[in-house]
Enzyme design. Structure first.
Site, PDB file in Angstrom:
ATOM      1  N   ALA A 242      69.323 -10.941  -4.277  1.00  0.00           N
ATOM      2  CA  ALA A 242      68.196 -10.815  -5.207  1.00  0.00           C
ATOM      3  C   ALA A 242      67.996 -12.073  -6.053  1.00  0.00           C
ATOM      4  CB  ALA A 242      68.402  -9.602  -6.121  1.00  0.00           C
ATOM      5  N   ASP A 243      68.756 -13.123  -5.786  1.00  0.00           N
ATOM      6  CA  ASP A 243      68.620 -14.352  -6.566  1.00  0.00           C
ATOM      7  C   ASP A 243      67.316 -15.072  -6.205  1.00  0.00           C
ATOM      8  OD1 ASP A 243      70.433 -16.438  -8.262  1.00  0.00           O
ATOM      9  OD2 ASP A 243      69.186 -17.504  -6.797  1.00  0.00           O
TER      10      ASP A 243
END
Length: 288
Positions: A242-243
């Site tokens: 999710a970065d």
């Protein structure tokens, strides 16, 4: 003051490492002389440790110097761990030569995974950087350390959990951190200061156990734990799906029309194991 010479397995590109570390305004990096002064904490002892390259990428050698000769063995051990000098990069590069990231690993050959210099502050830095642009995160982290930390001869030492635990939420929020983030930082510091959260114990746990232990603490989510695993504990197979920065790097690297989803990112991480952490590191480096 003592000095020790260390030889490291090739390839190891200290210039690449310092270029990345120099993004952090807190760190005393001298890229011209190829050296950095590390703010090492040994119990309550502040130890400025100078690490200087005296070799090359293909013949890496380092000079390590510091005060406190009676602690020399402990200091060298810590520095070797932080700079990952005992993790040969050759097998990792060989692994990625057989993947679609081969050009990226050729471009940054020898870039090591350098760990944050203090385990407690790694966790706090991850909390500060949550949902922020990298430059904003660094600016707020610098403000935090220069407010609560200690400066010695131009080197900034990170605040200790006991010092932050004694602060009010308003003290931390005054640094232009959000109210919730200020609460998380103070509360986590209090847990550590009171011995209810022992970071050293996490070193012996599997990644999944660390995730379970830390996400039970208010304010700590999966992204924070993944970055702590990577830059605090030096785990080799972490890929934060999710970065946003990592998603942007993948989009650019593969010429995609839009950023990949977290599900698509997780699938990529599976393809690059058991060294997914290095895939993340080199992808981040490509957009910094």
């Amino acid at each position: 003051m003592w000095e020790r010479m260390i030889t490291v397995p090739a390839p190891y590109d200290f210039a690449h490492a310092l270029e990345r570390l120099s993004l952090d305004p807190l760190l005393a990096v001298d890229r011209e002389r190829q050296r950095i002064t590390v703010p090492l904490m040994l119990s309550d002892l502040f130890v400025p440790v100078t690490v200087e390259s005296i070799g090359t990428k293909d013949d890496p050698k380092f000079s390590v110097s510091a005060p406190f000769p009676e602690r020399q063995g402990e200091i060298v051990e810590r520095i070797s761990h932080l700079f990952q000098w005992r993790t040969p990069l050759g097998p990792i590069h060989e692994h990625f030569r057989r993947t679609e990231l081969a050009p990226l690993f050729a471009r940054y050959e020898g870039l090591p995974l350098v760990l944050d210099f203090d385990l407690y502050f790694c966790l706090i830095k991850c909390l500060i950087h949550q949902q922020l642009h990298l430059k904003v995160g660094y600016r707020l982290t610098e403000r935090f350390v220069k407010t609560f930390g200690t400066e010695m001869n131009g080197v900034w030492f990170y605040p200790r959990p006991e010092e932050v635990a004694a602060r009010s939420y308003d003290d931390v929020r005054a640094l232009q951190l959000s109210g919730r983030k200020a609460q998380y930082i103070v509360d986590v510091s209090r847990l550590i200061a009171e011995g209810k959260l022992r970071l050293d114990e996490l070193k012996q746990m599997e990644d999944g156990e660390v995730m379970e232990r830390l996400t039970a603490v208010r304010g700590i989510g999966p992204w924070t734990v993944q970055n702590f695993l990577l830059f605090g504990l030096g785990r080799s197979n972490v890929f934060p799906p999710a970065d946003i920065g990592l998603q942007r790097a993948v989009e650019k690297q593969f010429g995609l029309q839009k950023r990949p989803t977290a599900k698509e990112m997780a699938a990529l991480g599976e393809r690059w194991k058991p060294y997914a952490s290095y895939a993340a590191l080199y992808l981040w480096r490509s957009i910094e």
